[in-house]
Design a protein around this motif. Structure first.
Motif, PDB file in Angstrom:
ATOM      1  N   VAL A  24       0.504  -0.792   0.097  1.00 18.59           N
ATOM      2  CA  VAL A  24       0.584  -0.233   0.318  1.00 18.59           C
ATOM      3  C   VAL A  24       0.843   1.479   0.056  1.00 18.59           C
ATOM      4  O   VAL A  24       0.707   2.274  -0.708  1.00 18.59           O
ATOM      5  CB  VAL A  24      -0.967  -0.207   1.030  1.00 18.59           C
ATOM      6  N   ASP A  60      -4.517   8.559  -5.559  1.00 19.78           N
ATOM      7  CA  ASP A  60      -5.005   8.942  -5.591  1.00 19.78           C
ATOM      8  C   ASP A  60      -6.135   7.288  -6.331  1.00 19.78           C
ATOM      9  O   ASP A  60      -7.287   6.864  -5.795  1.00 19.78           O
ATOM     10  CB  ASP A  60      -5.971   9.608  -7.173  1.00 19.78           C
ATOM     11  N   ALA A  61      -5.167   6.464  -6.776  1.00 24.85           N
ATOM     12  CA  ALA A  61      -5.844   5.102  -7.520  1.00 24.85           C
ATOM     13  C   ALA A  61      -5.976   4.291  -6.033  1.00 24.85           C
ATOM     14  O   ALA A  61      -6.828   3.547  -6.666  1.00 24.85           O
ATOM     15  CB  ALA A  61      -4.358   4.568  -8.484  1.00 24.85           C
ATOM     16  N   VAL A  62      -4.988   4.400  -4.886  1.00 26.84           N
ATOM     17  CA  VAL A  62      -5.012   3.537  -3.428  1.00 26.84           C
ATOM     18  C   VAL A  62      -6.302   4.253  -3.180  1.00 26.84           C
ATOM     19  O   VAL A  62      -7.373   3.566  -2.976  1.00 26.84           O
ATOM     20  CB  VAL A  62      -3.589   4.309  -3.182  1.00 26.84           C
ATOM     21  N   ARG A  63      -6.459   5.343  -2.926  1.00 25.53           N
ATOM     22  CA  ARG A  63      -7.848   5.809  -2.712  1.00 25.53           C
ATOM     23  C   ARG A  63      -9.005   4.662  -3.381  1.00 25.53           C
ATOM     24  O   ARG A  63     -10.021   4.640  -2.745  1.00 25.53           O
ATOM     25  CB  ARG A  63      -8.237   6.939  -2.715  1.00 25.53           C
ATOM     26  N   SER A  64      -9.133   4.756  -4.316  1.00 24.41           N
ATOM     27  CA  SER A  64     -10.353   4.660  -5.140  1.00 24.41           C
ATOM     28  C   SER A  64     -10.003   2.988  -5.335  1.00 24.41           C
ATOM     29  O   SER A  64     -11.468   2.390  -5.496  1.00 24.41           O
ATOM     30  CB  SER A  64      -9.841   4.565  -6.797  1.00 24.41           C
ATOM     31  N   LEU A  65      -9.133   2.550  -4.208  1.00 26.75           N
ATOM     32  CA  LEU A  65      -9.272   0.819  -4.331  1.00 26.75           C
ATOM     33  C   LEU A  65      -8.907   0.642  -2.716  1.00 26.75           C
ATOM     34  O   LEU A  65      -9.733  -0.766  -2.668  1.00 26.75           O
ATOM     35  CB  LEU A  65      -7.877   0.382  -4.498  1.00 26.75           C
ATOM     36  N   GLY A  66      -9.684   1.407  -2.181  1.00 27.41           N
ATOM     37  CA  GLY A  66     -11.077   1.560  -0.674  1.00 27.41           C
ATOM     38  C   GLY A  66      -9.660   1.718  -0.115  1.00 27.41           C
ATOM     39  O   GLY A  66     -10.245   1.500   1.813  1.00 27.41           O
ATOM     40  N   LYS A  67      -8.503   1.921  -0.112  1.00 32.03           N
ATOM     41  CA  LYS A  67      -7.783   2.076   1.307  1.00 32.03           C
ATOM     42  C   LYS A  67      -7.258   3.858   1.640  1.00 32.03           C
ATOM     43  O   LYS A  67      -7.447   4.654   0.897  1.00 32.03           O
ATOM     44  CB  LYS A  67      -6.206   1.677   0.596  1.00 32.03           C
ATOM     45  N   ASN A  68      -7.339   3.262   2.920  1.00 31.75           N
ATOM     46  CA  ASN A  68      -7.109   4.850   3.636  1.00 31.75           C
ATOM     47  C   ASN A  68      -5.831   5.987   4.108  1.00 31.75           C
ATOM     48  O   ASN A  68      -4.725   4.757   4.647  1.00 31.75           O
ATOM     49  CB  ASN A  68      -7.593   4.943   4.908  1.00 31.75           C
ATOM     50  N   TYR A 103      -2.114   5.651   6.576  1.00 33.60           N
ATOM     51  CA  TYR A 103      -1.431   4.558   6.167  1.00 33.60           C
ATOM     52  C   TYR A 103      -0.083   5.585   5.982  1.00 33.60           C
ATOM     53  O   TYR A 103       1.120   5.560   6.575  1.00 33.60           O
ATOM     54  CB  TYR A 103      -1.828   4.250   4.047  1.00 33.60           C
ATOM     55  N   GLN A 118       1.157   6.512   9.617  1.00 33.98           N
ATOM     56  CA  GLN A 118       1.564   5.736   9.447  1.00 33.98           C
ATOM     57  C   GLN A 118       3.192   5.023   9.316  1.00 33.98           C
ATOM     58  O   GLN A 118       4.316   5.071  10.672  1.00 33.98           O
ATOM     59  CB  GLN A 118       1.533   3.612   9.756  1.00 33.98           C
ATOM     60  N   PHE A 163     -13.991  11.585  -4.472  1.00 32.55           N
ATOM     61  CA  PHE A 163     -12.667  11.989  -4.698  1.00 32.55           C
ATOM     62  C   PHE A 163     -12.900  14.022  -4.513  1.00 32.55           C
ATOM     63  O   PHE A 163     -11.494  15.078  -4.342  1.00 32.55           O
ATOM     64  CB  PHE A 163     -12.360  12.035  -6.070  1.00 32.55           C
ATOM     65  N   HIS A 167     -12.138   5.915  -0.244  1.00 29.79           N
ATOM     66  CA  HIS A 167     -12.061   4.912   0.339  1.00 29.79           C
ATOM     67  C   HIS A 167     -13.068   4.220   0.390  1.00 29.79           C
ATOM     68  O   HIS A 167     -13.258   2.929   0.517  1.00 29.79           O
ATOM     69  CB  HIS A 167     -10.347   4.680   0.946  1.00 29.79           C
ATOM     70  N   ALA A 207     -15.826   3.255  -2.094  1.00 36.25           N
ATOM     71  CA  ALA A 207     -14.805   2.174  -2.930  1.00 36.25           C
ATOM     72  C   ALA A 207     -15.309   1.129  -2.309  1.00 36.25           C
ATOM     73  O   ALA A 207     -15.922  -0.359  -2.884  1.00 36.25           O
ATOM     74  CB  ALA A 207     -14.125   2.257  -2.916  1.00 36.25           C
ATOM     75  N   ARG A 208     -15.130   0.982  -0.387  1.00 30.33           N
ATOM     76  CA  ARG A 208     -15.377  -0.089  -0.047  1.00 30.33           C
ATOM     77  C   ARG A 208     -16.995  -0.885   0.114  1.00 30.33           C
ATOM     78  O   ARG A 208     -16.340  -1.249   0.012  1.00 30.33           O
ATOM     79  CB  ARG A 208     -14.947   0.389   1.539  1.00 30.33           C
ATOM     80  N   PHE A 219     -10.007   5.712 -13.904  1.00 29.76           N
ATOM     81  CA  PHE A 219      -9.924   7.104 -13.745  1.00 29.76           C
ATOM     82  C   PHE A 219      -9.510   7.178 -15.528  1.00 29.76           C
ATOM     83  O   PHE A 219      -9.143   6.604 -16.767  1.00 29.76           O
ATOM     84  CB  PHE A 219      -8.664   7.980 -13.319  1.00 29.76           C
ATOM     85  N   LEU A 261      -3.207  -5.377  -5.414  1.00 29.34           N
ATOM     86  CA  LEU A 261      -4.074  -4.342  -4.179  1.00 29.34           C
ATOM     87  C   LEU A 261      -5.168  -3.812  -4.534  1.00 29.34           C
ATOM     88  O   LEU A 261      -5.596  -3.509  -2.960  1.00 29.34           O
ATOM     89  CB  LEU A 261      -3.094  -2.838  -4.451  1.00 29.34           C
ATOM     90  N   GLN A 270     -10.074  -6.318  -1.087  1.00 29.48           N
ATOM     91  CA  GLN A 270     -10.154  -6.025  -0.008  1.00 29.48           C
ATOM     92  C   GLN A 270      -9.868  -6.712   0.927  1.00 29.48           C
ATOM     93  O   GLN A 270      -9.878  -8.018   1.408  1.00 29.48           O
ATOM     94  CB  GLN A 270     -11.499  -5.485   0.142  1.00 29.48           C
TER      95      GLN A 270
END
Lengths: 328, 309
Positions: free
Chosen positions: A183, A192-200, A204, A207, B81, B102, B105-106, B113, B130, B133
């Motif tokens: 991640v 943005d790609a990471v956000r679109s895949l449901g990651k906060n 991250y 951390q 977004f 996020h 998406a969940r 995009f 990646l 979920q």
């Protein structure tokens, strides 16, 4: 010219305390910049927080050694949170501006006259390392192989230091080869790609900032303990820029990059410096005097960094293929 | 057998739209996404102002409109977004306004995009992984003990391999995503979005910059999404593609939805023709109008000069 002296000093520097301190600082930066893409220009601040957390608790408040260590680590976490909460939602360049300022704020606070009784002003603090050296298993004397050697105090610092470096490397290796590290690397590529895949993404990045900051604070502990004193002006932005040099030299986003980078950086720095000093003393070089060697040495560091970025931007361990991808 | 299923899904989607009026905001029999009064302003410019819109479940809906119609801004708002100044929208009945991207998406609403976001210095396989979920190894402390997440990782890898096979990227498995061609990146992005397990897939110009040879394959993949029971909402400029794959078309112009309808008749709708060709707006100025504008400007300048004096 005493070549023996030149090489002995250089090798001692390559495995000595400076190398250890910069290895830890750069491992922290590697987590921030190499893996997560966070432009932290305030790594010196994390070292300062670690060093002063330790020194203040012991020297000013008379607390035990381990309370000092805990304070330094906790201080690094809090510093990371303070930095991260306002800036991690913004673009990367804002983080760079804020971190460089925050590191300077830390330095100016600990050197301030108003807080002199707590942090010791410009003189800094001392008399906090007795407990550390009391744990030293090496009996007094010189230790070494051939001409390369250290006294028992330095041996103890180096032992602890290289163990910490090894531990940090193992930790970095484990987490960066896990889904967690994936991640982080993905955030470096495109948030943005990471956000679109449901990651906060924010969580991250925070951390990563905390993790790298804590590793930096370990470097701060060693910095303070190795000198048995700490002064505010040791923690100027220079540390951060050297740490970046070390990181890029070794190769960013590589587990061993910062470690090998730190060793080579200090080896070369002292090799050139001692070499020039010897040359001046023996009248091989006549157009400068010994006092000018230091400044010229730093100029050469700058030139070296520029050449490195031009001819080997991926560093020693980097993969040229990866760097080439950025150009697309 | 498969072919039967295909026609059923397509037929079911078309049947749902049968006889619906083509007014903006037409209620659908089974909407997955319901949008009410969504507004986005950038200073004085109102980029999006959608009164009401419903997206039918299990169908492929196209969102079209001239450049600057606010399609992408609208997309960004729906997926978290970008923020909305006003309004609300629900996905499967759940309020989504103010929900960060996020979490959107969940909940099963996953987007791609316009400018493809392949994660260049990650391999194709890492890109895919990646997307999965609830990964146990995405927690820092659990990440330290590979035994905890290795099993799940293997399952994820298996699922990713199936998808890569389907999207013809299996050979690229261990290549950096940055080394893929534009079309392959689009495929990867779509496959990665599927790793999330979405109910609604939102594609922002899936055909932009794609080699014509790949277009057919991409179209096929989009149709497959519907056959698997997913809902698709996509933004597109290419009218051939819109006619080919969409079951319903929503037309935006100047931030608002101006018409909706089936793909084969929507383009002859006078409101749509006006929006695209600018029947009212782009007519050349007459000599009198030019003169009038000139006088207005001069008067304004003079009043400004007086104010300063």
């Amino acid at each position: 010219m005493d070549w023996n002296l030149i090489f002995t000093r250089a090798i001692e520097a390559g495995i000595g305390t400076e190398a250890v301190i910069y290895a830890l600082a750069a491992i922290g930066l590697n987590i921030h910049f190499g893996y997560t893409g966070l432009l932290n220009f305030g790594q010196a601040g994390f070292l300062a927080v670690g060093a002063y957390g330790l020194a203040t608790m012991i020297a000013t408040f008379g607390m035990p050694f381990w309370v000092g260590i805990a304070t330094g680590l906790l201080g690094a976490v809090v510093f990371a949170l303070l930095l991260g909460i306002p800036t991690l939602r913004l673009r990367a360049d804002y983080l760079a501006i804020v971190t460089i300022a925050a590191a300077e704020i830390v330095r100016l606070v600990v050197r301030s006259v108003a807080l002199r009784d707590t942090f010791g002003g410009t003189d800094g603090l001392e008399a906090f390392s007795d407990d550390f050296y009391a744990m030293n298993p090496y009996s007094p004397g010189e230790y070494g192989i051939g001409p390369i050697g250290f006294d028992h105090r330095t041996m103890w610092v180096l032992t602890v230091g290289w163990v910490l470096v090894a531990l940090a490397c193992v930790l970095v290796y484990l987490v960066m080869n896990s889904p967690w590290g994936r991640v982080l690397k993905a955030i470096r590529e495109d948030e943005d790609a990471v956000r679109s895949l449901g990651k906060n993404v924010f969580a991250y990045k925070m951390q990563a900032l905390v993790f790298g900051g804590v590793v930096g604070a370990l470097g701060g502990f060693l910095f303070a303990l190795s000198r048995a004193a700490t002064q505010p002006d040791l923690f100027s932005t220079e540390i951060t820029f050297f740490a970046y040099t070390v990181l890029i030299l070794g190769g960013a986003a590589r587990v061993l990059g910062p470690v090998v980078g730190a060793a080579i950086f200090w080896l070369l720095l002292i090799l050139v410096k001692t070499g020039m000093e010897e040359a001046v003393n023996n009248h091989v070089i006549t157009f400068i005097n010994v006092n000018q060697v230091g400044s010229i040495n730093y100029m050469l560091v700058g030139v070296g960094l520029i050449l490195l970025l031009i001819y080997r931007p991926q560093g020693i361990f980097g993969d040229k293929r990866e760097i080439a991808l950025d150009a697309r | 057998m498969h072919a039967d299923a295909v026609t059923t899904r397509k037929a079911a989607a078309l049947a749902a739209f049968e006889g619906l009026p083509t007014e903006p905001g037409t209620p659908k029999p089974d909407p997955i996404l319901v949008i009410d009064k969504v507004v986005r302003r950038f200073g004085g410019l109102t980029a999006v102002d959608v009164e009401h819109l419903e997206i039918q479940r299990g169908a492929i809906t196209a969102l079209i409109g001239p450049n600057g119609a606010g399609k992408t801004t609208f997309f960004n708002q729906l997926t978290g977004f970008d923020s909305a100044d006003e309004g609300s929208w629900t996905f499967n009945g759940k309020q989504l306004k103010g929900v960060p991207a996020h979490r959107v998406a969940r909940q099963g609403m996953v987007r791609t995009f316009q400018l493809t976001k392949a994660l260049s210095r990650l391999t194709v396989m890492e890109n895919m992984r990646l997307g999965a979920q609830s990964q146990r190894g995405e927690n820092f402390f659990r990440a330290l003990i590979p035994g905890i997440w290795r099993g799940q990782e293997n399952e994820i890898t298996e699922r990713a391999e199936e998808l890569l096979e389907r999207f013809k990227l299996a050979a690229k498995r261990d290549d950096f995503a940055g080394s893929l061609s534009g079309g392959q990146r689009k495929l990867l992005e779509m496959a990665r979005a599927l790793m999330v397990g979405p109910e609604l897939v939102m594609l922002d110009e899936p055909m932009a910059g794609v080699n014509p040879a790949l277009t057919q394959s991409l179209l096929g993949h989009v149709k497959d999404l519907r056959e698997e029971g997913m809902t698709v909402l996509f933004v597109e400029h290419d009218m051939d593609m819109v006619r080919d794959i969409s079951d319903w078309v929503v037309v935006m112009a100047q931030g608002a939805v101006i018409a909706e309808g089936p793909p084969d008749t929507i383009m002859s709708d006078p409101r749509v023709v006006d929006a695209y060709l600018g029947a009212h707006h782009d007519a050349p100025l007459s000599a009198e109008e030019t003169e009038e504008q000139l006088q207005d400007a001069e008067a304004e300048l003079e009043s400004e000069i007086e104010e300063k004096a």
